[in-house]
Design a protein around this motif. Structure first.
Motif, PDB file in Angstrom:
ATOM      1  N   GLY A 739       0.792  -1.218   0.000  1.00  0.00           N
ATOM      2  CA  GLY A 739       0.000   0.000   0.000  1.00  0.00           C
ATOM      3  C   GLY A 739       0.822   1.264   0.000  1.00  0.00           C
ATOM      4  N   ASP A 740       2.058   1.204   0.463  1.00  0.00           N
ATOM      5  CA  ASP A 740       2.926   2.387   0.493  1.00  0.00           C
ATOM      6  C   ASP A 740       3.820   2.485  -0.740  1.00  0.00           C
ATOM      7  N   LYS A 741       3.621   1.545  -1.693  1.00  0.00           N
ATOM      8  CA  LYS A 741       4.409   1.527  -2.927  1.00  0.00           C
ATOM      9  C   LYS A 741       5.900   1.304  -2.650  1.00  0.00           C
ATOM     10  N   ASP A 742       6.225   0.665  -1.521  1.00  0.00           N
ATOM     11  CA  ASP A 742       7.630   0.380  -1.210  1.00  0.00           C
ATOM     12  C   ASP A 742       8.158  -0.722  -2.117  1.00  0.00           C
ATOM     13  N   ALA A 743       9.455  -0.645  -2.409  1.00  0.00           N
ATOM     14  CA  ALA A 743      10.100  -1.748  -3.112  1.00  0.00           C
ATOM     15  C   ALA A 743      10.101  -2.968  -2.207  1.00  0.00           C
ATOM     16  N   MET A 744       9.873  -4.142  -2.790  1.00  0.00           N
ATOM     17  CA  MET A 744       9.774  -5.359  -1.992  1.00  0.00           C
ATOM     18  C   MET A 744      10.890  -6.347  -2.327  1.00  0.00           C
ATOM     19  N   THR A 745      11.250  -7.120  -1.310  1.00  0.00           N
ATOM     20  CA  THR A 745      12.214  -8.206  -1.450  1.00  0.00           C
ATOM     21  C   THR A 745      11.516  -9.491  -1.030  1.00  0.00           C
ATOM     22  N   HIS A 746      11.804 -10.579  -1.759  1.00  0.00           N
ATOM     23  CA  HIS A 746      11.040 -11.810  -1.579  1.00  0.00           C
ATOM     24  C   HIS A 746      11.950 -12.972  -1.184  1.00  0.00           C
ATOM     25  N   PHE A 747      11.344 -13.939  -0.470  1.00  0.00           N
ATOM     26  CA  PHE A 747      12.064 -15.089   0.042  1.00  0.00           C
ATOM     27  C   PHE A 747      11.167 -16.319  -0.088  1.00  0.00           C
ATOM     28  N   VAL A 748      11.792 -17.482  -0.292  1.00  0.00           N
ATOM     29  CA  VAL A 748      11.037 -18.733  -0.416  1.00  0.00           C
ATOM     30  C   VAL A 748      11.608 -19.737   0.570  1.00  0.00           C
ATOM     31  N   GLN A 749      10.706 -20.438   1.284  1.00  0.00           N
ATOM     32  CA  GLN A 749      11.105 -21.477   2.225  1.00  0.00           C
ATOM     33  C   GLN A 749      10.251 -22.718   2.000  1.00  0.00           C
ATOM     34  N   VAL A 750      10.794 -23.867   2.394  1.00  0.00           N
ATOM     35  CA  VAL A 750      10.086 -25.141   2.264  1.00  0.00           C
ATOM     36  C   VAL A 750      10.197 -25.886   3.581  1.00  0.00           C
TER      37      VAL A 750
END
Length: 803
Positions: A739-750
């Motif tokens: 909602g704040d238009k911030d840049a995002m960083t993503h992570f994946v876990q199993v």
């Protein structure tokens, strides 16, 4: 400057000999039995160290502001005093004597006659303000000097100190700078008590889990007894020992009687381990102050001893150890995640699963055996994890190295460890054990870490370490199975600072326990004096799976695990055995004590600050509903740290503050960067608008990050499996908005076990998608979880998939 008192490192003396060899380390072996003659009766005192609270000198320019300690030891035998001069130790506040400090009487003590000992120490103040200062070494407020009597039959002390002979850690006394802590040894020169007639003596008693002479234990970790018995009678003697152990409720938790084997020869001193087949298991009272009370008693044949006339008290006292008390701590071993890593995601650039499993299967029994914890949870990930090694963090570290003429690629391992720290935090693992391919360091680092095979960033970034699965050196190829324990040790503050540890490392006492590393230490393999690590010894309980055949039982002439790490140590464990020294063990016990309260909402902070207060923030994560023990204290210790981590509200009001030390010590390598690497948990307070990093000394704000009002929102991830065999892959994708238009960083876990353990699969992604290889993944149902961060807030979503 006030100093911490050194930790007690008492020992049990085990070997009798007609020759005086008191400064030689030895293990718990029997002396040569048979007609050794009567005890010598000579008394031995050895001054080991004097830890002062200050330099004891005026703060004038012409003073060196260092202690210059010397002294005199007077031993009175049969009414005749014999004086010995202790050589001066110049320019140190914590002197340790390794020569000229062993004093043996010429005269032989008579049975029943107490021996008086007086220890007098001074600090040398030449010619100014009245001369030398007395050093207060007595806990008796009426004395500066330490005075006591030795009962040579019962081997007990009375006077300013009371207890049993051996290595003595004198309680601190006095006030201000004339106060200090003295460590010394008192014993008979041949380690044999005196008796008027035939007497069998319980010469020593100890309880140990790993090391002898340790008075603190981990709850629910197997424990054995160790007794030493001397035969001063004129005939061979069959001897048994009864061992009883009670807990703090007075419940009897162990009661056994054990023969010492064949009869003791005349003059023989024999040491035997008790309860090896059925170890004592100290109970856990869940973080309450708990204790263990142990006692050993001799059981002799009728008429074995001739008590003489009259029967003296020492004949009774020296047939029992009396009740000895041990503190029992509730400890929690770390949860370890073993995972393959590197800087390129390809089959040829990573260790194989077989190499990972081989390292794990050998290293875990060693870690479980040496570390003072009842259990250590661990899991092995079938997925590799390759963190991003580019962007602002890499450029920042590379610029630090460029300033000292080192190519940018050498930043790779430091950035890797800091990124893996964040991966461990997000996945809920205490430590991530990153396994690298063969000879990884030598292939990439231009000599910066020449000869190094693993890396840790120490206590300030404790969540991850990296090490090679296989190493080649001098024609040998194989795993270094004690290396993971070494690197893990750095994350608990073991062996970091020569200024803390070095002066103890030349000190060998009693059984070869080295008081080395009161709150840390240094890499012994970088030491010219101790390239193999400092000598140590202890007891090894069989671990499951077996570490190496023949490793169980006494580990004499081992070297410290914080020293170098041999290739394939199981091939020749007798010469390559490793253990841990006494003060490193005590440090671990402190760090693994699990009675601290966890922060209900934790904030993970990480980054690098250089010598000019330039800063690069790496990762900040808020983790609600995931209680974590904090890594950075929220209250100042004796001294405030240089840096602070502050949470402030929208009006700039400080909501919380955590300590962040300036720390330029990197455990490995030959070049120390003038930079503080950090990555750990602090408490998080609702209403925080900014997270700030301050230099308290300069009152300078060195870095900050705003906390967005809106957290990211995620859609359920989609998972598609395709291909076959080694080409089988899993495509994961999800939607993420902020909602704040911030840049995002993503992570994946199993998770392979319904969320009990989580394996990081992808880290620091810029796009909400990832393709994972399934080449090494077994069949089963897995949970796939994705996380997206706006720089502080983290949102999660998950789904299940059958593979």
């Amino acid at each position: 400057m006030k100093r911490s008192a050194p930790i007690l490192f008492g020992v049990v003396f085990l070997v009798a000999s007609s020759a005086l060899a008191v400064d030689q380390p030895t293990c718990s072996i029997s002396s040569n039995g048979g007609n050794l003659g009567p005890p010598s009766g000579q008394v031995m005192v050895r001054i080991i160290s004097m830890n002062t609270n200050g330099d004891m000198e005026p703060d004038f320019p012409f003073y060196d502001n260092k202690s210059d300690i010397f002294g005199k030891v007077t031993i009175t035998v049969n009414g005749v005093a014999q004086g010995f001069d202790l050589p001066e130790m110049e320019g140190v506040d914590d002197p340790v004597w390794t020569s000229g400090n062993i004093f043996v009487t010429d005269a032989a003590a008579l049975p029943g006659q107490p021996v008086h000992v007086k220890i007098h120490l001074e600090e040398n103040d030449p010619g100014v303000l009245g001369g030398n200062d007395n050093v207060d070494v007595s806990p008796n407020p009426a004395h500066d000097d330490l005075e006591f009597d030795l009962d040579t039959c019962a081997m007990t002390l009375s006077g300013d100190i009371n207890g049993h002979a051996g290595v003595i850690h004198v309680p601190s006394s006095g006030t201000a700078e004339n106060q200090g802590v003295l460590v010394f040894e008192v014993d008979m020169a041949d380690h044999r008590a005196l008796s008027t007639k035939g007497d069998v003596v319980l010469q020593g008693f100890d309880m140990l889990q790993v090391l002898p002479g340790v008075t603190r234990m981990a709850a629910e970790k197997p424990t054995v007894g160790l007794v030493t018995v001397t035969n001063n009678t004129p005939t061979w003697q069959p001897v048994s020992v009864r061992l009883r152990v009670r807990d703090e409720t007075n419940a009897l938790i162990h009661d056994s009687t054990q023969s010492l084997g064949s009869p003791l020869a005349v003059g023989e001193v024999r040491s035997v381990y008790l309860a090896e087949n059925d170890p004592v298991i100290p109970p856990d009272y869940f973080c309450k102050q708990s204790r263990l009370f142990a006692q050993a008693d001799l059981i002799l044949q009728p008429g074995a001893e001739d008590p003489g006339s009259p029967r003296t008290d020492c004949w009774i006292i020296n047939n029992t150890s009396g009740v000895k008390q041990f503190e029992v701590a509730t400890t929690k071993g770390p949860s370890l995640l073993w995972i393959r890593t590197g800087h390129l995601l390809s089959a040829t650039s990573l260790a194989t699963m077989s190499q990972l499993n081989a390292m794990h299967d050998g290293a875990m029994p060693f870690i479980r055996g040496v570390y003072p914890a009842r259990s250590i949870d661990d899991t092995v990930s079938s997925f590799p994890l390759v963190p991003p090694l580019s962007g602002g963090l890499f450029s920042f570290v590379a610029s630090l190295l460029a300033g000292i003429g080192i190519p940018a690629d050498a930043a790779t391992p430091y950035v890797m460890v800091l990124e893996l720290n964040a991966a461990a935090a997000l996945s809920g693992n205490d430590r991530l054990m990153g396994v690298l391919p063969k000879d990884w360091f030598n292939a990439t680092l231009y000599g910066l870490l020449e000869g190094v095979t693993g890396l840790s960033l120490g206590e300030l970034a404790p969540r991850a370490v990296i090490f090679e699965s296989v190493t080649t050196k001098d024609g040998s190829v194989g795993p270094k199975l004690t290396l993971p324990a070494h690197e893990l040790g750095h994350t608990y503050g073991l062996s970091l600072d020569p200024d803390i540890k070095n002066w103890w490392c030349n000190l060998t006492i009693g059984l070869g326990i080295i008081a080395c590393g009161a709150t840390g230490g240094f890499d012994e393999y970088n030491s010219d004096d101790h390239s193999a690590g400092v000598p140590t010894w202890g007891y090894w309980f069989p671990q499951d799976p077996t570490f190496v055949t023949g490793a169980e039982g006494e580990q004499c002439d081992a070297t410290c695990m914080m020293g170098n790490t041999p290739i394939n140590p199981y091939d020749d464990w007798k010469s390559h055995r490793k253990l841990i020294d006494g003060l490193d063990y005590d440090q671990l016990l402190d760090k693994l004590t699990s009675c601290r309260a966890a922060a209900p909402t934790a904030l993970y902070v990480s980054g690098v600050i250089d010598a000019k207060d330039n800063m690069q923030i790496a990762h900040l994560f808020v983790q609600p509903n995931a209680p974590r023990l904090t890594d950075l204290a929220d209250k100042p210790g004796e001294y405030q740290t240089v840096y602070a981590v502050r949470s402030v509200d929208a009006n700039g009001r400080v909501l919380s503050e955590a300590e962040l030390p300036l720390e330029w010590k990197q455990p490995e390598g030959k070049v120390a960067m003038q930079a503080t690497f950090f990555g750990g948990y602090v408490p998080y307070v609702a209403g925080t608008a900014k997270i700030q990093f301050w230099n308290r000394d300069s009152k300078k704000l060195v870095g900050e990050r705003a906390v967005s009002k809106a957290a990211p929102k995620l859609g359920m991830p989609s998972v598609k499996v395709s291909g076959s065999g080694k080409d089988r892959v899993m495509d994961i994708a999800w939607t993420a908005t902020d909602g704040d238009k911030d840049a995002m960083t993503h992570f994946v876990q199993v998770s392979p076990d319904k969320g009990v353990h989580w394996w990081p699969v992808a880290h620091g992604l810029k796009s909400p998608k990832f393709t994972a290889s399934l080449a090494d993944i077994g069949k089963g149902t897995y949970i796939v979880r994705v996380l997206s961060s706006d720089g502080v807030n983290v949102a999660t979503a998950q789904t299940s998939v059958s593979l």
